[in-house]
Design a protein around this motif. Sequence first.
Motif, PDB file in Angstrom:
ATOM      1  N   GLN A  61       7.712  37.603  38.277  1.00  0.00           N
ATOM      2  CA  GLN A  61       7.973  38.873  38.938  1.00  0.00           C
ATOM      3  C   GLN A  61       7.450  40.061  38.156  1.00  0.00           C
ATOM      4  O   GLN A  61       7.334  41.171  38.696  1.00  0.00           O
ATOM      5  N   HIS A  63       4.471  40.332  37.130  1.00  0.00           N
ATOM      6  CA  HIS A  63       3.062  40.535  37.495  1.00  0.00           C
ATOM      7  C   HIS A  63       2.951  41.369  38.771  1.00  0.00           C
ATOM      8  O   HIS A  63       3.869  41.417  39.591  1.00  0.00           O
ATOM      9  N   ASP A  64       1.796  41.979  38.933  1.00  0.00           N
ATOM     10  CA  ASP A  64       1.522  42.725  40.156  1.00  0.00           C
ATOM     11  C   ASP A  64       1.213  41.755  41.295  1.00  0.00           C
ATOM     12  O   ASP A  64       0.874  40.589  41.072  1.00  0.00           O
ATOM     13  N   VAL A  65       1.313  42.252  42.526  1.00  0.00           N
ATOM     14  CA  VAL A  65       0.978  41.450  43.694  1.00  0.00           C
ATOM     15  C   VAL A  65      -0.519  41.146  43.672  1.00  0.00           C
ATOM     16  O   VAL A  65      -1.344  42.025  43.376  1.00  0.00           O
ATOM     17  N   ASP A  67      -3.806  38.359  45.490  1.00  0.00           N
ATOM     18  CA  ASP A  67      -4.169  37.450  46.572  1.00  0.00           C
ATOM     19  C   ASP A  67      -3.746  36.032  46.213  1.00  0.00           C
ATOM     20  O   ASP A  67      -3.848  35.615  45.052  1.00  0.00           O
ATOM     21  N   ARG A  85       5.345  33.983  42.066  1.00  0.00           N
ATOM     22  CA  ARG A  85       4.492  35.169  42.063  1.00  0.00           C
ATOM     23  C   ARG A  85       4.512  35.827  43.437  1.00  0.00           C
ATOM     24  O   ARG A  85       4.539  35.166  44.475  1.00  0.00           O
ATOM     25  N   ALA A  86       4.480  37.145  43.453  1.00  0.00           N
ATOM     26  CA  ALA A  86       4.342  37.903  44.700  1.00  0.00           C
ATOM     27  C   ALA A  86       2.870  37.913  45.076  1.00  0.00           C
ATOM     28  O   ALA A  86       2.011  38.308  44.270  1.00  0.00           O
ATOM     29  N   VAL A  87       2.559  37.459  46.303  1.00  0.00           N
ATOM     30  CA  VAL A  87       1.169  37.308  46.718  1.00  0.00           C
ATOM     31  C   VAL A  87       0.970  37.906  48.109  1.00  0.00           C
ATOM     32  O   VAL A  87       1.930  38.126  48.858  1.00  0.00           O
ATOM     33  N   THR A  88      -0.279  38.144  48.426  1.00  0.00           N
ATOM     34  CA  THR A  88      -0.657  38.539  49.783  1.00  0.00           C
ATOM     35  C   THR A  88      -1.523  37.439  50.389  1.00  0.00           C
ATOM     36  O   THR A  88      -2.293  36.776  49.690  1.00  0.00           O
ATOM     37  N   THR A 157       2.814  39.714  53.022  1.00  0.00           N
ATOM     38  CA  THR A 157       3.206  39.601  51.612  1.00  0.00           C
ATOM     39  C   THR A 157       4.360  38.615  51.499  1.00  0.00           C
ATOM     40  O   THR A 157       5.206  38.542  52.391  1.00  0.00           O
ATOM     41  N   THR A 159       6.362  35.368  48.653  1.00  0.00           N
ATOM     42  CA  THR A 159       6.575  34.751  47.344  1.00  0.00           C
ATOM     43  C   THR A 159       6.051  33.324  47.370  1.00  0.00           C
ATOM     44  O   THR A 159       6.368  32.559  48.280  1.00  0.00           O
ATOM     45  N   ASP A 199       8.638  41.521  53.601  1.00  0.00           N
ATOM     46  CA  ASP A 199       8.105  42.820  54.039  1.00  0.00           C
ATOM     47  C   ASP A 199       7.736  42.828  55.519  1.00  0.00           C
ATOM     48  O   ASP A 199       6.627  43.207  55.916  1.00  0.00           O
TER      49      ASP A 199
END
Length: 281
Positions: A61, A63-65, A67, A85-88, A157, A159, A199
């Motif tokens: 968490q 880390h930045d979002v 791909d 990790r938060a991903v798109t 977006t 997880t 989101d």
Amino acid sequence: MPAPVPSPRWLAVAREIGWGRLALTALIVLVMSALCVVAGRWQYGRYVTKADAIEAYDAAQAHDVADVEEVAGSGDELADGAEWRAVTVTGVIDPDSVVALRNRPVDSTAAYQYLAWMSLDDGTAVLVNLGWAPVPSEDETEAALADALPQGEVTLTGTLRRFEEDDGKRDAGATRIVPAQVDDPGTDSIVPGYVIASDGCAGLCGDDGPLDEVPLPTLSLGPHLSYAWQWWAFSLLVPVGAWLLTKRDLELKRDPSGARPAPAKPRRRRHPSDEEIEDAL
């Protein structure tokens, strides 16, 4: 003829108790103590697993979002540090791949969660958990979901999580979040993990959508460490309890009535009389 050497006191007591009884007691003590140690190690193992999961979550968490392609890595397993990790994800949702994930209550509410494949620009497929809805409205939810699925390319977006272990069931719907329980994505290039949408779930969640966001599991250490120490304490108490029981049985063997001898009263010292003092002088 030399005088016989007296046996040590402990040997005499052992004979009085009985060698068979002592051997059985020792065996029971060893087995119970070993089981307590194993149970303690099992609880400690669960504590370590949860502690590692919390550490991995906190690190991810931070880390930045990014791909999902950059984070997940290649191969059959997620890259180290990729889970949580938060991903798109940017791609097209396959409406024919939507499947209900059964037996997944949310906040004590009987619910179905809905899985679907998303196709990326390079042909890679990503399994996405779109959201959840209460069980009683399953038919209505599936119809509303089919109408609400966005057409064309969409970005959501979420997880990133590891796939669950397949339970081998192939009934209607899915019971585990694993590619084998979802329709074939039509490609061999699959991201080795799934994404829990958040989101707004690309417009599918919220007041205007048929679904609600799936909450992330609560990570807690739980009571496993204290349970481990309790089991290990029990392993030390077992021989103490066995010794006390054996001692009590020996007392009953010596006196079947079970009465304990009263402690002897100390004799009071008698002071000499005046006549005895004069005679002594």
